[in-house]
Scaffold this active site. Structure first.
Site, PDB file in Angstrom:
ATOM      1  N   GLU A 119       0.921  -1.158   0.147  1.00  0.00           N
ATOM      2  CA  GLU A 119       0.017  -0.015   0.090  1.00  0.00           C
ATOM      3  C   GLU A 119       0.863   1.415  -0.059  1.00  0.00           C
ATOM      4  OE1 GLU A 119      -3.585  -0.593   2.327  1.00  0.00           O
ATOM      5  OE2 GLU A 119      -3.481   1.739   3.061  1.00  0.00           O
ATOM      6  N   ASP A 121       0.263   5.258   0.601  1.00  0.00           N
ATOM      7  CA  ASP A 121      -0.893   6.196   0.985  1.00  0.00           C
ATOM      8  C   ASP A 121      -0.638   7.658   0.988  1.00  0.00           C
ATOM      9  OD1 ASP A 121      -2.306   3.699   1.859  1.00  0.00           O
ATOM     10  OD2 ASP A 121      -1.205   3.954   3.755  1.00  0.00           O
ATOM     11  N   GLU A 123      -2.877  10.112   3.172  1.00  0.00           N
ATOM     12  CA  GLU A 123      -4.056  10.369   3.941  1.00  0.00           C
ATOM     13  C   GLU A 123      -3.987  11.672   4.755  1.00  0.00           C
ATOM     14  OE1 GLU A 123      -4.426   5.649   5.635  1.00  0.00           O
ATOM     15  OE2 GLU A 123      -2.231   6.956   6.155  1.00  0.00           O
TER      16      GLU A 123
END
Length: 300
Positions: A119, A121, A123
């Protein structure tokens, strides 16, 4: 008279008090603007609703997704998996109390590798009244299901208010490195130092909004408060360009610099270093409370 003198002194103190060192400062120009090099697409040209269509509103170019007490995760997903590429979206966040709520734009292959996924990210960690959003960048490599989640977080405050307008956030992912951008300014480069610390399997692109009250805002001190629902994230100006998982082996990774190699220019590097010195608020490699035997890229 004494009261007037006190008021005058307070005013003088306010006027001469030094501002934070980064107040009102914008990064130097990166000199190159990769978002202009890749075509934008409307939502339906490249994405689909994955979960929660009842809490999503789609127009021709973008999507609004929202979280309330009854909705859980709201997620949209790009249709095709990629093995490298440039992925961006213009995002506008909700003002006010958003503690505990995360609005995210990220790459993942959790559907293909549940419990053992990669993953990358971007955010936005929700916040309380009067405090800025925190933008968290993160990289996971083959983790989550084994109980040893190894995050590689680098956190920033922004030089603008992300609730006032749309700003463009992007991830460049190549076999050599991962670079995070805000309005075309590179803010972080995560180089490939070994196959074990770098995601190499195909990933999809996602957008989501969800409740992470246990950790999102000041390590879970402030939770999502549904008196302020719905919590809204707006996405538009989607970009996803590169080598899909189905592309031939000779497909060349895209670049976010004038160089075909993808190497950042000196001006881009200086802009990135400026952002990190003025706006970075956390770097996992500098967190001495962590076990860095799990993140060998910090000392290699």
């Amino acid at each position: 008279m004494a009261f007037q003198l006190l008021v005058t002194l307070i005013v003088i103190i306010i006027l001469i008090a030094p501002l934070p060192c980064n107040a009102g400062q914008w990064p130097p120009s990166p000199g190159y603007y990769p978002s202009t090099r890749f075509r934008s697409m409307s939502f339906y040209q490249g994405y689909r609703n994955l979960w929660g269509p009842a809490h999503q509103s789609v127009d021709n170019n973008g999507i609004t997704i929202w979280l309330d007490r009854n909705s859980g995760w709201r997620v949209v997903q790009v249709v095709k998996p990629f093995r490298s590429g440039y992925f961006g979206a213009s995002i506008k966040l909700q003002p006010g109390y958003t503690a505990g709520v995360i609005t995210a734009f990220y790459l993942s292959n959790n559907e293909a590798h549940p419990g053992f996924h990669d993953e990358v990210d971007i955010e936005f960690l929700g916040t309380t009244f009067g405090k800025p959003y925190t933008l968290q960048t993160n990289v996971y490599v083959r983790g989550s299901g084994d109980g040893r989640i190894i995050g590689r977080e680098m956190k920033f405050h922004l030089w603008f208010d992300p609730t006032q307008d749309f700003h463009h956030y992007a991830i460049l992912w190549t076999p050599k490195d991962i670079i995070f951008f805000v309005d075309d300014v590179p803010i972080r480069r995560y180089p490939r130092k070994s196959a074990t610390t770098f995601p190499l399997r195909p990933m999809w692109v996602y957008g989501s909004i969800w409740d992470a009250s246990s950790w999102a805002t000041e390590d879970g001190k402030y939770k999502a408060d549904y008196r302020y629902q719905p919590f809204v994230g707006k996405f538009t100006n989607f970009k996803a360009s590169g080598c899909t998982a189905y592309a031939p082996a000779w497909c060349r990774p895209v670049s976010a610099s004038p160089y075909r190699s993808g190497r950042l220019t000196g001006q881009q590097n200086r802009a990135m270093q400026w952002v990190q010195s003025h706006y970075m608020v956390y770097d996992y490699c500098r967190d001495y409370k962590r076990d860095h035997s799990l993140t060998p890229e910090c000392w290699r």
